[in-house]
Scaffold this motif. Structure first.
Motif, PDB file in Angstrom:
ATOM      1  N   THR A   1      22.589  99.124 -20.944  1.00 41.14           N
ATOM      2  CA  THR A   1      23.208  99.791 -22.076  1.00 41.14           C
ATOM      3  C   THR A   1      23.070  98.639 -23.433  1.00 41.14           C
ATOM      4  O   THR A   1      22.400  97.621 -23.085  1.00 41.14           O
ATOM      5  N   GLY A   2      23.668  98.783 -24.456  1.00 38.36           N
ATOM      6  CA  GLY A   2      23.442  97.778 -25.380  1.00 38.36           C
ATOM      7  C   GLY A   2      22.573  98.491 -26.693  1.00 38.36           C
ATOM      8  O   GLY A   2      21.852  99.441 -26.096  1.00 38.36           O
ATOM      9  N   SER A   3      22.400  97.669 -27.586  1.00 34.25           N
ATOM     10  CA  SER A   3      21.449  98.354 -28.644  1.00 34.25           C
ATOM     11  C   SER A   3      20.068  97.950 -28.207  1.00 34.25           C
ATOM     12  O   SER A   3      19.138  98.943 -28.875  1.00 34.25           O
ATOM     13  N   THR A   4      19.793  97.094 -27.425  1.00 33.45           N
ATOM     14  CA  THR A   4      18.275  96.336 -27.285  1.00 33.45           C
ATOM     15  C   THR A   4      17.403  97.643 -26.484  1.00 33.45           C
ATOM     16  O   THR A   4      16.526  97.795 -26.916  1.00 33.45           O
TER      17      THR A   4
ATOM     18  N   ASP B   1      26.207  98.104 -15.507  1.00 33.82           N
ATOM     19  CA  ASP B   1      27.672  97.942 -15.562  1.00 33.82           C
ATOM     20  C   ASP B   1      28.338  98.735 -16.444  1.00 33.82           C
ATOM     21  O   ASP B   1      27.877  99.943 -16.918  1.00 33.82           O
TER      22      ASP B   1
ATOM     23  N   TYR C   1      29.939 103.226 -21.044  1.00 33.83           N
ATOM     24  CA  TYR C   1      28.632 103.187 -20.860  1.00 33.83           C
ATOM     25  C   TYR C   1      27.946 104.330 -20.330  1.00 33.83           C
ATOM     26  O   TYR C   1      26.677 104.712 -20.613  1.00 33.83           O
TER      27      TYR C   1
ATOM     28  N   GLY D   1      18.942  93.864 -21.170  1.00 33.24           N
ATOM     29  CA  GLY D   1      19.140  93.076 -22.353  1.00 33.24           C
ATOM     30  C   GLY D   1      19.705  91.691 -22.189  1.00 33.24           C
ATOM     31  O   GLY D   1      19.632  91.225 -20.876  1.00 33.24           O
ATOM     32  N   ILE D   2      19.909  91.086 -23.031  1.00 34.44           N
ATOM     33  CA  ILE D   2      20.529  89.458 -23.001  1.00 34.44           C
ATOM     34  C   ILE D   2      21.636  89.339 -23.749  1.00 34.44           C
ATOM     35  O   ILE D   2      21.502  89.740 -24.995  1.00 34.44           O
TER      36      ILE D   2
ATOM     37  N   HIS E   1      24.233  86.086 -20.970  1.00 33.78           N
ATOM     38  CA  HIS E   1      24.794  86.939 -19.951  1.00 33.78           C
ATOM     39  C   HIS E   1      23.439  87.984 -19.650  1.00 33.78           C
ATOM     40  O   HIS E   1      23.085  88.489 -20.501  1.00 33.78           O
TER      41      HIS E   1
ATOM     42  N   GLY F   1      23.483  92.020 -17.833  1.00 31.70           N
ATOM     43  CA  GLY F   1      24.687  92.972 -17.337  1.00 31.70           C
ATOM     44  C   GLY F   1      25.877  92.240 -17.928  1.00 31.70           C
ATOM     45  O   GLY F   1      25.919  92.093 -19.138  1.00 31.70           O
ATOM     46  N   PHE F   2      26.951  92.263 -17.060  1.00 33.43           N
ATOM     47  CA  PHE F   2      27.982  91.322 -17.764  1.00 33.43           C
ATOM     48  C   PHE F   2      28.433  90.290 -16.686  1.00 33.43           C
ATOM     49  O   PHE F   2      29.425  89.517 -16.613  1.00 33.43           O
TER      50      PHE F   2
ATOM     51  N   ARG G   1      31.922  95.079 -32.901  1.00 32.68           N
ATOM     52  CA  ARG G   1      31.249  95.935 -33.687  1.00 32.68           C
ATOM     53  C   ARG G   1      31.155  97.466 -33.538  1.00 32.68           C
ATOM     54  O   ARG G   1      31.231  98.254 -34.115  1.00 32.68           O
TER      55      ARG G   1
ATOM     56  N   LYS H   1      19.481  85.988 -30.666  1.00 33.28           N
ATOM     57  CA  LYS H   1      19.074  86.048 -29.230  1.00 33.28           C
ATOM     58  C   LYS H   1      18.264  84.817 -28.715  1.00 33.28           C
ATOM     59  O   LYS H   1      17.834  84.364 -27.792  1.00 33.28           O
TER      60      LYS H   1
HETATM   61  N1  LIG Z   1      26.770  94.513 -20.808  1.00 35.14           N
HETATM   62  C1  LIG Z   1      25.908  94.484 -21.941  1.00 35.14           C
HETATM   63  C2  LIG Z   1      24.543  94.003 -21.840  1.00 35.14           C
HETATM   64  O1  LIG Z   1      23.945  94.676 -20.877  1.00 35.14           O
HETATM   65  C3  LIG Z   1      23.637  93.893 -23.116  1.00 35.14           C
HETATM   66  O2  LIG Z   1      22.232  93.374 -22.854  1.00 35.14           O
HETATM   67  C4  LIG Z   1      24.269  92.984 -24.147  1.00 35.14           C
HETATM   68  C5  LIG Z   1      23.734  92.878 -25.245  1.00 35.14           C
HETATM   69  O3  LIG Z   1      23.727  93.851 -25.995  1.00 35.14           O
HETATM   70  P1  LIG Z   1      22.739  94.284 -27.334  1.00 35.14           P
HETATM   71  O4  LIG Z   1      21.528  94.791 -26.696  1.00 35.14           O
HETATM   72  O5  LIG Z   1      23.549  95.385 -28.001  1.00 35.14           O
HETATM   73  O6  LIG Z   1      22.405  93.106 -27.980  1.00 35.14           O
HETATM   74  O7  LIG Z   1      25.759  93.643 -24.394  1.00 35.14           O
HETATM   75  C6  LIG Z   1      26.649  93.920 -23.333  1.00 35.14           C
HETATM   76  O8  LIG Z   1      26.999  92.636 -22.876  1.00 35.14           O
END
Ligand SMILES: N[C@@H]1[C@@H](O)[C@H](O)[C@@H](COP(=O)(O)O)O[C@@H]1O
Length: 236
Positions: free
Chosen positions: A35-38, A62, A75, A124-125, A130, A132-133, A159, A194
């Motif tokens: 998940t996440g915006s990426t 996660d 999620y 994503g990161i 990190h 995942g979490f 946010r 990042k």
């Molecule tokens: N558990 C998720 C990660 O899986 C994700 O990579 C990270 C970055 O989020 P974004 O892609 O929004 O920057 O957010 C959360 O922590």
């Protein structure tokens, strides 16, 4: 690591989609999702494509502890909104953040991962490295576990929530060892915030202090970066 540098997240989403399409063509059956915006641009390309996942399995990284599946910040909700509603899988797994016994839920999830080895895992990161979490300090041999989120992750996630106090402080996450078992890993990162994590992941030592650096020990990792996320790499 195979590093692909693109102009922006839209181009990166297209590259990510191509890896999903290629994996499917080569018989991949189990997809690890994030998940996440990426990953959103990759999911958008998948949704717009004719790829069919109705015979495939998905396993998400996660979930927050304490949020129901129909909570818009969960999620589970995110995955339905961005992918599953348009591209249903035969079976989709996410950790249950409402489980009464979270340790038992973690064990149940590990069995799901063991029974369904992941062919392609998208990641994503976080700004602190990190995945995942799995926050800094997470043991590299970790399996699915309950996580106390760091303040920097709570702040970054704020946010998405109306009130800061609504941001969950805990999550259930696939562990680093579980992620490393995937046959192919795709990590995407966009934006300058990042860049430090990406530099550490690729050029720093392999250390639990920067969880994503564990990927240096995996033989089949593709990293898709925009120029901003790649900007601190010494050796492009
Ligand atoms: N558990 C998720 C990660 O899986 C994700 O990579 C990270 C970055 O989020 P974004 O892609 O929004 O920057 O957010 C959360 O922590």
């Amino acid at each position: 690591m195979n590093i692909i540098i693109v102009k922006n997240a839209v181009e990166g989403g297209h590259e990510g989609y191509k890896l999903f399409a290629e994996a499917k063509k080569n018989g991949a059956h189990v997809f690890g999702l994030a998940t996440g915006s990426t990953p959103i641009t990759t999911y958008q390309e998948i949704v717009a494509s004719d790829l069919d996942f109705s015979d495939s399995i998905s396993i998400n990284l996660d979930e927050y502890v304490g949020l129901a599946a129909d909570n818009e910040q969960s999620y589970n909700y995110f995955m339905h909104k961005n992918l599953f509603n348009q591209k249903p899988f035969k079976q989709s797994y996410l950790p249950n953040g409402l489980a009464e016994d979270l340790e038992a839920e973690a064990k149940r999830y590990d069995k799901i991962i063991a029974d369904n080895p992941i062919d392609l895992q998208i990641l994503g990161i976080g700004r602190n490295g990190h995945i995942g979490f799995n926050e800094p300090g997470t043991p590299q041999d970790s399996k699915t576990h309950r996580v106390a989120l760091t303040q920097s992750t709570i702040d970054a996630n704020a946010r998405f929530f109306e009130h800061e106090e609504d941001v969950p402080k805990e999550a259930l996450s696939m562990g680093l060892a579980s992620i490393m078992q995937s046959k192919h890993i795709l990590l995407e990162a966009y934006g300058e915030d990042k860049a430090d994590a990406i530099k550490g992941m690729i050029e720093g030592p392999n250390t639990p202090d920067l969880p994503a650096s564990i990927l240096q020990g995996h033989g089949n990792v593709t990293v898709i970066l925009d120029e901003a996320a790649a900007s601190k790499l010494t050796n492009k």
